[in-house]
Write an enzyme that holds these catalytic residues in place. Sequence first.
Site, PDB file in Angstrom:
ATOM      1  N   GLY A   1      20.341  80.536   3.594  1.00  0.00           N
ATOM      2  CA  GLY A   1      21.145  79.385   3.963  1.00  0.00           C
ATOM      3  C   GLY A   1      21.456  78.532   2.741  1.00  0.00           C
ATOM      4  O   GLY A   1      22.580  78.015   2.594  1.00  0.00           O
ATOM      5  N   THR A   2      20.485  78.378   1.860  1.00  0.00           N
ATOM      6  CA  THR A   2      20.693  77.613   0.626  1.00  0.00           C
ATOM      7  C   THR A   2      21.839  78.205  -0.190  1.00  0.00           C
ATOM      8  O   THR A   2      22.724  77.483  -0.661  1.00  0.00           O
ATOM      9  CB  THR A   2      19.405  77.621  -0.223  1.00  0.00           C
ATOM     10  OG1 THR A   2      18.343  77.078   0.565  1.00  0.00           O
ATOM     11  CG2 THR A   2      19.561  76.811  -1.489  1.00  0.00           C
TER      12      THR A   2
ATOM     13  N   SER B   1      21.365  79.641   8.541  1.00  0.00           N
ATOM     14  CA  SER B   1      20.249  80.383   7.971  1.00  0.00           C
ATOM     15  C   SER B   1      19.522  81.137   9.073  1.00  0.00           C
ATOM     16  O   SER B   1      19.068  80.542  10.055  1.00  0.00           O
ATOM     17  CB  SER B   1      19.288  79.400   7.290  1.00  0.00           C
ATOM     18  OG  SER B   1      18.042  80.023   7.063  1.00  0.00           O
ATOM     19  N   ALA B   2      19.384  82.451   8.896  1.00  0.00           N
ATOM     20  CA  ALA B   2      18.810  83.289   9.958  1.00  0.00           C
ATOM     21  C   ALA B   2      17.352  82.932  10.264  1.00  0.00           C
ATOM     22  O   ALA B   2      16.899  83.112  11.389  1.00  0.00           O
ATOM     23  CB  ALA B   2      18.916  84.767   9.567  1.00  0.00           C
TER      24      ALA B   2
ATOM     25  N   CYS C   1       3.710  61.419  -0.561  1.00  0.00           N
ATOM     26  CA  CYS C   1       2.312  61.821  -0.734  1.00  0.00           C
ATOM     27  C   CYS C   1       2.016  63.109   0.010  1.00  0.00           C
ATOM     28  O   CYS C   1       0.868  63.405   0.310  1.00  0.00           O
ATOM     29  CB  CYS C   1       1.309  60.781  -0.237  1.00  0.00           C
ATOM     30  SG  CYS C   1       1.824  59.106  -0.428  1.00  0.00           S
TER      31      CYS C   1
END
Lengths: 494, 494
Positions: B68-69, B205-206, B331
Site C-alpha cells: 500500500g505504501t 493494501s491487501a 513514548c
Amino acid sequence: MFLDAASGEPMDPVAREAYLAALEDGWADADRLYREGRRARMLLDAAREAVAEVIGARPDETVFTPSGTTAIHAAVAGITQSRSLRAGGVGGPRIVTGAVEHSAVLHAAEFTAARVGGERVSVPVSRYGAVDLDALAAALTTGGTASPAVALACVQAANHEVGTLQPVERAWELCADAGVPLLVDAAAALGRIPAPRYWSALCGSARKWGGPSGVGVLAVRKGTRFAPAWPEDERERGRSPGPVNVPAVLAAAAALRARESERDTVAARHRELVDRIRARVAESVPDVEIVGDPERRLPHIVTFSCLYAEGEALLLELDKAGFSVSSGSSCTASTLTPSHVLESMGVLSHGNVRVSLPWGITAEDVDRFLDVLPGVVAAVRAQAPSTLTAVAAAVATAAESAASEPEPTTGQQTSATAVVINALGRKCPIPVIELAKHIDDVPIGGTISVLADDVAARLDIPAWCRMREQTYLGEEPVPERGADAVAYLVRRDR
Amino acid sequence: MFLDAASGEPMDPVAREAYLAALEDGWADADRLYREGRRARMLLDAAREAVAEVIGARPDETVFTPSGTTAIHAAVAGITQSRSLRAGGVGGPRIVTGAVEHSAVLHAAEFTAARVGGERVSVPVSRYGAVDLDALAAALTTGGTASPAVALACVQAANHEVGTLQPVERAWELCADAGVPLLVDAAAALGRIPAPRYWSALCGSARKWGGPSGVGVLAVRKGTRFAPAWPEDERERGRSPGPVNVPAVLAAAAALRARESERDTVAARHRELVDRIRARVAESVPDVEIVGDPERRLPHIVTFSCLYAEGEALLLELDKAGFSVSSGSSCTASTLTPSHVLESMGVLSHGNVRVSLPWGITAEDVDRFLDVLPGVVAAVRAQAPSTLTAVAAAVATAAESAASEPEPTTGQQTSATAVVINALGRKCPIPVIELAKHIDDVPIGGTISVLADDVAARLDIPAWCRMREQTYLGEEPVPERGADAVAYLVRRDR
C-alpha cells in the site's frame, strides 16, 4: 519442461514450508510491541542474519526490498544521490555501467543520472560479454586521475543472459583506486556460485534462488554513503521503500540457506550438463553460434543462436514440444529490438535461445531437450520458404518497378561482381537468409549489398560474415529508400 | 487476542489456499510466452478483474504494487510529476492533503512536492478528525478561482487511527470544480465498507483485508495524467516499479472477494461490538475520552485515551494480559511525538489505545477484553505514585533551589490565586497528572501554570481542561528554563 530458471524458478519446497510456518508466527507488523509483533521481529532478525552470512555482509548492512529490481533502484538512487549531494555542481555526476548489465541497472542508472543532471557511461564488453577492464579504468578516471564526477560504477557478478562471469574483483580494485563505489548486481549468481566478496553495495533477488516472489536483498557496506531517494520511511533503515514482507523474507532466507548447502554439488552437475548441451548443440544443429564464455561462466546458463531461424518461432515450437526457454532475439513478445546483451557482444541476435537449468534437473531431462532441439530448429527453418516466397515476390515487384525508375539500387540487380538484395520492410532473420541465398550470385572477390531497415540486421549480417568467413565491409545509409534504410556490404571470400 | 487488525491481519484462510494454488500454477513470469508464463498471465488477469470490480475500476485502470505504501508513493509522484511537467514554472506545485492522512501520504506529499520545488498544504480537521471542507475548498483555489498550482489533493476514505469517515464525495466535487485530481487512500476502508466511488486515483493494501503482505493496489482513472517518477519498467503499465508478485496478488484478490461477500453482515456485527466497547469503556474506565466520530465511522475501529496513564505502559500491560492493541501516544516504541492524527484533532494524546477488530472476532472475545481493561488502566495509573513520588521529590528539590533563586516561576509556589507546577524534563502523562493533583490548590477563579517541555503537553493540557470543564488560557515560552520550556495556563472554573 521448464528450462528458464534464470527468469525465476518455482518456489523451493523448503521455502514453501518456511512461508507457511511464517504465516502462523511471522505475519504481524515487526515494528509493533505486542507479542505477535515481537515474534515477527525475531524471525525477521534471524532471516536477516542468515542472508547476511551467505552474502558476506553484516546484518546491519543488509535490508530486504520488495524485489531485486527495487533493490537495484534503491542502490543506484541512494548512492548516486548521496554522492551528488556531496560533490555539488561538478558538471553532473556520471554513472558507469557495463554494457551488458541487467536492464533494471541500465534503466536505474539512466533515470538517476538524468535526475541529477548527469549521464550513464557504458563500458564495452568482449565478444564473450566480459566487461573491458581498460575501458572501465578509463571511464573511472579523467586523464589518468580519479574523476570526482563518477558517482557510481555498476558491474554484475555474472551475466544473466549468457552466463559469463564478470571480473568483479579487478573492477573493485579499479573502483577503489578511483574512489568510486561499486554496485554488484549478483541476481544471476547468488545461490549458484560463491557470493562476490568485493563491493560497496550488492543486490539480489530471491526468485532466482528458489525463494518467493516479492523479496530482494540490498547490502550496503559500512562507510558507503547512502541517501534515500524516496519518501521518508523508518523501516529497513530507510533503505527500502515500504514495509517488509516478513513471511516471504523468511521463505527467501530458508531457500538461500538450503541452496548454499548443496551449491557446489549441484553446480558441478549443472556445469557438466551445460558442457553436454554446448557440445551436442554444436554437433547436432547446423549453423549455430554458442555465445558467452565457455569456461568463466555460471554453471546453469547456456545460450546459442541459430542462423536463419526466428527467435519467437523457436520459442513457440519448443513450447509446443513441451520445453520452456527464453530468447534474446528481437521479434519476441513485445520487444522490437534484440537484447542489448547480444548487441553489445556483437553476436548473432536472431534465432536466439537461452537455456537455464532449474535446481533439480536431471541428465535425462537435458537429453530429452537435446533430442528434440535439432528437429525444432529444422522445422522453424523450413517455415522460411513460404516467407521467402513472399520476399521473392516483393523483390520481383520491386525489380519491375525499378525497370521504370532510373535509380540503380532499386530491386535486385546482378552483375559480374556486385549484387544488391532488397530486404527492406523484412524482419530478421529474412535479411540474413537472403544474404545466404544470394552470396553465390557473385564470384569470389565480388560484393553483395543487402538493403534492410530492421535494426537486427546491423548485428546479424556482421555475425553471419564471421560465422561464414566472409568479409563484412561496412554499412551506409540509403536515405532515398527510407529513413531507416541501410545498405550492408559484404565481400565474398570463399 | 489480536485487536490490531488495522495494522494488518493474519492471512485469511481463503487467501492462504489461493496462494498455495498459485505456487503451482502462477509462479512464473507473466511476461513470458511459454505455457507457465501464459498461465501466470491468465491468473493475473483474473485477479486484476476481481479486484477492479470490487474497487469500481476498469481492469486497465488497475495495477498491483509491492505494498500500500508503494501504491501511495507511486500515485503521489506519478500524478504530481505529470501535472508539474505540464504546468511549467508557476512557482512550484502544491499538494493538498488532509491533516490526518496516513503518514505514507504525508511523507510522499512532502517528498514529492519538495522534489518539484513545491510544498505540501495541510487541511485541518474537526475534533472528530473529519477534513474541513471549507478549508479544503480554500486550499484548492486562489482568491476564489481554481489554482493551477495545486497538482494533487489527497483525502483518505476513512481514518486509520480513529475510524472517522471522510467526506470523500464532497471533496471530490470540490476537486472537480477546481480541476485538481483527487487521490483517495482507501487502505483502512477496503473490505470493511463499500469502496469509494469518486476519485482520480485510489490506493489500498491487501494486508488490511486479510490478503498477504506484499500487495498494494493502485487504480488511476482514465484521463488522469500520470508520469512515472522512477526508472523505466514495462510491467504494470509502468505504474508500479518492479515485477508483480503473482501468487500474492491472487491471494489478495481471493481474500478481497471473500470479504466483500460477507462484508455487510460482518460490518453490522462489528459496528455493534464497537458500540458496546464505546459504551462499556465510557462507563467502566474513569477519566477516559473516546475519540473519533461515533456515527460516521468504520465499523471495526474504536480509539480512546485514558487520562493519567502512559500509552506504552497500557500497551505492555494489555499485552501481558493477552491483548494486542496499538496506540497513538508518544513514548511508544520509537516515536517521541504523539500521533499526528490525535494532534490534528486536538484530543488527548496520552494513554491512547486503538482497538481494531479482526474479521472473525466474537462478542465473547470483546467481553473478555472489556472485563480486563478497567483493571489494567487502574494498575497503570497506580504505577504512577512511584513516578509521582519521584516527581514530588524533584519538585521539592526544585522548590528548595527556588528558595535561593530570585526567579518566582521556579519550583512550585502556592498563593491565594496562582500556582506554578514544575514538570520540566517529565514525559507525558506526568504534566497532566501534576495539573490534576494541584488544581485544587487554587481557589475557583484562580490560575495554575504548568511548566513542561514534553511536546505532548501542548495537546494534553487543553484536552484535560475540556474533559474537566476547566478553562485553558494559553501557553507562553519560558526560554530562561530551557529552549523547549513552555508554561501552560489554566483557570480553575469548578
